[in-house]
Design an enzyme around this catalytic site. Structure first.
Site, mmCIF file in Angstrom:
data_model
loop_
_atom_site.group_PDB
_atom_site.id
_atom_site.type_symbol
_atom_site.label_atom_id
_atom_site.label_comp_id
_atom_site.label_asym_id
_atom_site.label_seq_id
_atom_site.Cartn_x
_atom_site.Cartn_y
_atom_site.Cartn_z
ATOM 1 N N ARG A 90 -4.380 -4.145 -4.611
ATOM 2 C CA ARG A 90 -3.242 -3.249 -4.409
ATOM 3 C C ARG A 90 -2.213 -3.884 -3.478
ATOM 4 N NH1 ARG A 90 -3.361 2.981 -1.982
ATOM 5 N NH2 ARG A 90 -1.108 3.226 -1.855
ATOM 6 N N CYS A 164 -2.959 14.584 -12.223
ATOM 7 C CA CYS A 164 -2.224 14.100 -11.050
ATOM 8 C C CYS A 164 -2.052 15.274 -10.093
ATOM 9 C CB CYS A 164 -0.866 13.556 -11.470
ATOM 10 S SG CYS A 164 0.142 12.892 -10.123
ATOM 11 N N TYR A 241 8.291 9.831 -6.594
ATOM 12 C CA TYR A 241 8.373 8.521 -7.254
ATOM 13 C C TYR A 241 9.747 8.252 -7.857
ATOM 14 C CZ TYR A 241 3.395 8.540 -6.524
ATOM 15 O OH TYR A 241 2.161 8.578 -5.924
#
Length: 420
Positions: A90, A164, A241
């Site tokens: 990551r 989510c 996002y």
């Protein structure tokens, strides 16, 4: 019912266990099996899970295993929450793109593609084992990038739904601000995973979004990382996002000026695992709230309960488009409110999507198709094409450089890369 958690050694798992304990009447469980290749994590997290359930008086047994077939056998549902390559991979996802002037993020842009390349083949291998050893089980995917992973599962014919916590987070936040219970709030949530907008907020059927923006805009703006003026101009609440698209250059500058999120999470995980190893700790640590995944357990319990009990209620999930958004292919995976029951998820009708959002949704959906093709068939050209299609990259020379660098950085996880 037996529930299997693949990636059960995650520091997220006690969040799940806390939800299973609190919501036992909604989802009665007799066994929770944690599956993970990391024996040390399994021991620490498994012990923590046992103590939490014992404290709550929950009868479920906790089992741990490194063998997927053993872990999923006979399960009624399998929850996927894995991270191929761990926080080290990551960290590369979040830092390498910055060197090329692009967003460094683990679920979108170049970093999101790298994660998809590593993850999709592993998830599909696990799903085939579920198909063989738990043929009636639903696969609930919480593994990022959720939209891409869920589409890969559905393309392969698996009983899968993506999950989510963005929508349930907004629902709870709006309910708290209005001083009402969350079950009175229904969201006009539309888009793709990590590319969504709240176009309405229904309180007992009445749209109160204009009121929320007027009275609480200054509180909401920092949480989504966008100026309040932009949010009020749009008349919607974008997910966090969207800042990667609406404020790209500013975010790149921010990311270059501080440690990566992966570095922060790695430090948190070390502390959390130490806590989980303490036999006196039997409640979810407050630090876990900073790890992310707020309301993850509530969303997971609600979804699994609806799938196995055929409740037919409405939840926001990732599922097949099937004409819901007419500008996308039927086999695209979208994130919208859907009726959930034993047969899966059926999206509710969606009002026509404004061009301002429709274009970006279509653009990213096309990228997701190319990302899956690259993950399954490999090859530098396919990786380059996916990057070229992504609206956060989209330049030929940049796509070529990033493709080469991503492949090299992830070579260990990409069997096809050995021949390049």
């Amino acid at each position: 019912m037996k529930l299997a958690v693949v990636g059960g050694g995650s520091t997220y798992t006690p969040e799940l266990i806390d939800g299973f304990a609190r919501l036992r009447d909604e989802l009665p469980l007799s066994e929770i099996t944690l599956v993970d290749p990391d024996v040390r994590r399994l021991e620490l997290v498994g012990g923590m899970a046992e103590r939490m359930l014992a404290r709550a008086g929950h009868p479920a047994k906790v089992r741990t295993t490194t063998v997927v077939e053993e872990g999923v056998a006979g399960a009624g549902a399998v929850l996927l929450q894995l991270r191929v390559g761990g926080q080290a991979a990551r960290n590369v996802d979040e830092t390498l793109p910055l060197e090329c002037g692009c967003i460094g993020q683990e679920t979108t842009g170049a970093g999101g593609l790298a994660k998809a390349l590593r993850t999709v083949p592993v998830v599909l291998d696990i799903a085939e084992k579920v198909r063989k050893h738990a043929p009636g089980a639903w696969i609930v995917d919480f593994t990022n990038p959720v939209g891409i992973v869920t589409k890969a599962l559905l393309d392969a014919g698996h009983r899968a739904i993506g999950l989510c916590n963005v929508a349930i987070g907004f629902q709870r936040r709006f309910a708290a601000g209005l001083g009402v219970s969350p079950d009175r709030i229904q969201l006009g949530h539309v888009g793709l995973n990590h590319l969504t907008w709240e176009r309405s907020v229904l309180l007992d059927g009445e749209d109160v979004l204009p009121r929320i923006l007027a009275e609480h805009g200054e509180e909401i703006a920092p949480s989504v990382g966008l100026p309040v003026e932009l949010i009020r101009h749009l008349g919607v609440v974008p997910s966090y996002y969207l800042r990667y698209f609406y404020e790209h250059d500013l975010v790149v500058e921010e990311e270059r000026s501080k440690p990566s999120r992966a570095a922060e999470v790695a430090a948190m995980e070390a502390t959390l695992l130490e806590m989980y190893g303490d036999p006196s700790v039997d409640t979810k640590p407050a630090l876990l709230e900073k790890r992310g995944g707020a309301f993850y357990s509530e969303a997971a319990v609600a979804l699994i309960a609806s799938l196995v009990n055929d409740r037919g209620d409405v939840q926001v999930v990732n599922t097949l488009n099937n004409g819901t958004l007419p500008f996308l292919d039927d086999d695209a995976v979208i994130e919208v409110p859907a009726t959930v029951g034993a047969g899966g998820a059926t999206p509710l009708p969606v009002d026509p999507v404004e061009p301002l959002y429709r274009g970006l949704i279509a653009h990213v959906s096309a990228y997701e198709t190319l990302a899956i093709d690259a993950a399954l068939r490999g090859g530098e050209e396919r990786v380059k094409d996916a990057l070229l299609c992504h609206p956060l990259i989209g330049q030929a020379s940049l796509s070529g450089e990033l493709a080469r660098r991503l492949i090299e950085a992830n070579r260990t996880f990409l069997p096809w890369a050995g021949s390049l």
